[in-house]
Design an enzyme around this catalytic site. Structure first.
Site, PDB file in Angstrom:
ATOM      1  CG  ASP A 234     -20.490  51.176   0.051  1.00  0.00           C
ATOM      2  OD1 ASP A 234     -19.611  50.327   0.315  1.00  0.00           O
ATOM      3  OD2 ASP A 234     -20.231  52.384  -0.092  1.00  0.00           O
TER       4      ASP A 234
ATOM      5  CB  CYS B 205     -10.378  51.862  -2.339  1.00  0.00           C
ATOM      6  SG  CYS B 205     -11.450  51.323  -0.988  1.00  0.00           S
TER       7      CYS B 205
END
Length: 616
Positions: free
Chosen positions: A99, A2
């Protein structure tokens, strides 16, 4: 994978959206932002999401855990399932399968020591409302970028510097960084192209106290450059143990909720990753390679041979100069600092077409640094003996060789003038002829020299450690991150698993390099799966045919972009010297393509980003 952003500076919603849109290619699946109130001040967290694990909206970021822990996170934690199991036994509950949520819980359980438990590539910032604190970290090897601005009061951070730059009127271009770039080809950490923006160093955490506005960073990991934990077993023991570590490093990186493939060049490193992937995966592996039409640059047939042997679904991507020009002209939009590794162009092309088939690709990056694979390691080892000669003898020899017309003899002449093998290796990494640079800054002034200038290891191990802390971090990881993220593709390298790096670092030199047999242990593991004769050829780099293109197809482009007037706008150079060096390249008397490419990239960045900004 990201893009993250955050700030304590005052921006309105429209400006925040602009900053996120600037790097939306890093995460096109969801753009999110959140404003938090703190003592009449606002805190902004923003995120561009590329969905890899837990594709549900519940894992979108900024992510909040237990109401007062907020996080923006870029990267992957490969061992998050085992951490999650441990935390569940301690009573933690989870509402996602991501996660990201595990990272938040790990912070609550272990505080700032949570990074010690993480195996992955990451850059993240946690806003702890109760402590009124930002806590963040960058992974051990620097796979994920982290830029920050701190003026003693406010704090701003982002995955790429362009997000900080936008709507920011307090930045100046760094003359020091430009001089370092001209020498190294990239800007070393912790510097950036702007004086006011820094990079968080790899393997470091930081805190920013929102009450006092104090920023502190500290290391949490380093390579064992003092050789305090050497491997004690036999070669067969080492081979077996490394094989098991690599299998786990590959299998954990194959986990995703999206399609995964492997970059396959046909060399030792990528072939070993592809072979291991086929052994650990239950589905057919997709592999990808680049094909150049220029003779001497195309190695796609070797990748095809390995792919056929392993039975992968192989894809070959053709690269030509027309598509190369298009990527060159848009280069600084993705590499939003000056960066001159020309292999970034084929890396971008490979990523562009790989993305059409998969969202994650495993690579063989970092095999050369850890297992002594570069030609320059063997060359430096062989040439280090000359520094045992008396200085007077070396000086006379250097003078004689400098008068010879042969390029290689002139390089040897320069090498003889260095004080020792350490300075010699620095010249290899920064360029033998830097006479065109005009600066008062010492571009060899970097903290990482401590990994090179000590007596705890032999010369080849020292330069390997030095490259791990410099070239791998500053160049290779930057190249791969920007090239893949430009097309919303996540790259994962098993060789960058810190367990692999630590294990390689502990091995005796002869396990990795015996006589001229470089990467010995990797080859012996690979040859258990792929025939040795596939690799009976010289090692090749992932390079572009720029030397030829700049004299032929791209000659007019170079001469127009680097004309006399254009050169006047580039700081820190001797214009007449540069003009002469460009002429040398065009008449074929000297290969100056690295310099030409370096200047093309810098000029493009200055034209796009430097207008109206002071260079100080």
């Amino acid at each position: 994978m990201c893009g993250i952003y955050g700030s304590t500076l005052t921006y309105n919603e429209s400006q925040v959206k602009d900053k996120l849109k600037r790097t939306a290619f890093r995460g096109p699946d969801k753009m999110g932002w959140q404003f938090y109130k703190q003592n009449n001040h606002q805190i902004i967290f923003g995120h561009n999401r590329l969905s890899i694990i837990d594709l549900d909206l519940r894992s979108d970021q900024p992510f909040t855990y237990h109401e007062y822990i907020h996080v923006v996170f870029n990267g992957e934690i490969y061992n998050f399932k085992s951490i999650k199991d441990t935390l569940e036994k301690k009573g933690y509950q989870f509402r996602t399968t991501s996660d990201t949520e595990v990272l938040c819980a790990a912070y609550l359980e272990y505080a700032q020591d949570c990074v010690e438990h993480l195996n992955g590539m990451f850059a993240f910032v946690i806003y702890d409302e109760k402590k009124q604190l930002f806590f963040g970290a960058r992974d051990r090897l620097g796979q994920k970028p982290f830029y920050y601005y701190h003026d003693g009061k406010d704090f701003e951070f982002a995955s790429q510097i362009s997000s900080i730059q936008l709507h920011h009127d307090n930045l100046t271009v760094s003359e020091r960084s430009i001089s370092y770039y001209l020498a190294w080809g990239h800007i070393p950490d912790p510097l950036s192209i702007f004086n006011e923006v820094k990079k968080l160093k790899a393997g470091h955490t930081f805190t920013f106290d929102l009450n006092t506005c104090e920023f502190q960073s500290q290391p949490y990991w380093d390579i064992d450059y003092k050789n305090e934990k050497p491997f004690k077993g036999s070669y067969e023991d080492a081979k077996q143990e490394l094989n098991e570590i690599l299998k786990d490093a590959v299998s954990t990186r194959l986990f995703a909720d999206v399609p995964v493939g492997v970059f396959l060049s046909g060399g030792i490193d990528s072939s070993l990753i592809a072979a291991t992937a086929t052994q650990t995966s239950t589905s057919k592996i997709k592999t990808f390679s680049v094909k150049f039409n220029e003779k001497g640059f195309d190695e796609s047939q070797y990748a095809q041979k390995v792919a056929n042997h392993l039975g992968t679904d192989h894809h070959i991507i053709e690269c030509n100069n027309d598509e190369g020009i298009d990527l060159i002209e848009n280069f600084c939009h993705y590499y939003d600092e000056p960066f001159s590794d020309s292999s970034a162009i084929p890396s971008m092309l490979l990523s562009k077409y790989t993305k059409k088939h998969v969202t994650v690709a495993l690579s063989g990056d970092a095999g050369d640094e850890s297992f002594l694979g570069y030609h320059r390691y063997n060359w430096t080892l062989k040439k280090s003996g000359i520094y045992k000669l008396p200085k007077s003898v070396r000086k006379l020899s250097a003078t004689a060789l400098s008068k010879m017309p042969n390029y290689k003899l002139k390089v040897i002449s320069k090498a003889l003038r260095y004080s020792d093998e350490n300075d010699f290796y620095l010249s290899i990494m920064t360029g033998v002829d830097l006479s065109y640079i005009r600066t008062s800054y010492d571009y060899h002034d970097i903290d990482e020299l401590k990994y090179l200038r000590h007596n705890h290891k032999n010369v080849v191990e020292r330069i390997s450690d030095f490259d791990t802390k410099t070239y791998l971090n500053w160049d290779i990881n930057t190249k791969v991150d920007r090239a893949t993220m430009a097309f919303s593709l996540e790259a994962r390298s098993p060789f960058l698993d810190h367990r692999v790096v630590d294990f390689a670092n502990a091995l005796p030199t002869e396990f990795k390099m015996q006589d001229n047999n470089q990467k010995r242990i990797l080859k012996d593991i690979l040859y258990q799966s792929v025939p040795k004769q596939f690799f009976d050829r010289p090692k090749a780099g992932f390079t572009m045919p720029f030397e030829r293109w700049f004299r032929a197809d791209l000659k007019e482009y170079v001469l127009s972009e680097l004309n006399d007037e254009a050169l006047k706008s580039i700081p820190c150079i001797d214009i007449k010297k540069v003009q002469f060096m460009i002429e040398q390249h065009m008449d074929g008397s000297w290969n100056r393509y690295p310099l030409i490419w370096k200047l093309l990239v810098l000029k493009q960045w200055l034209n796009t980003n430097g207008k109206g900004l002071s260079v100080v």
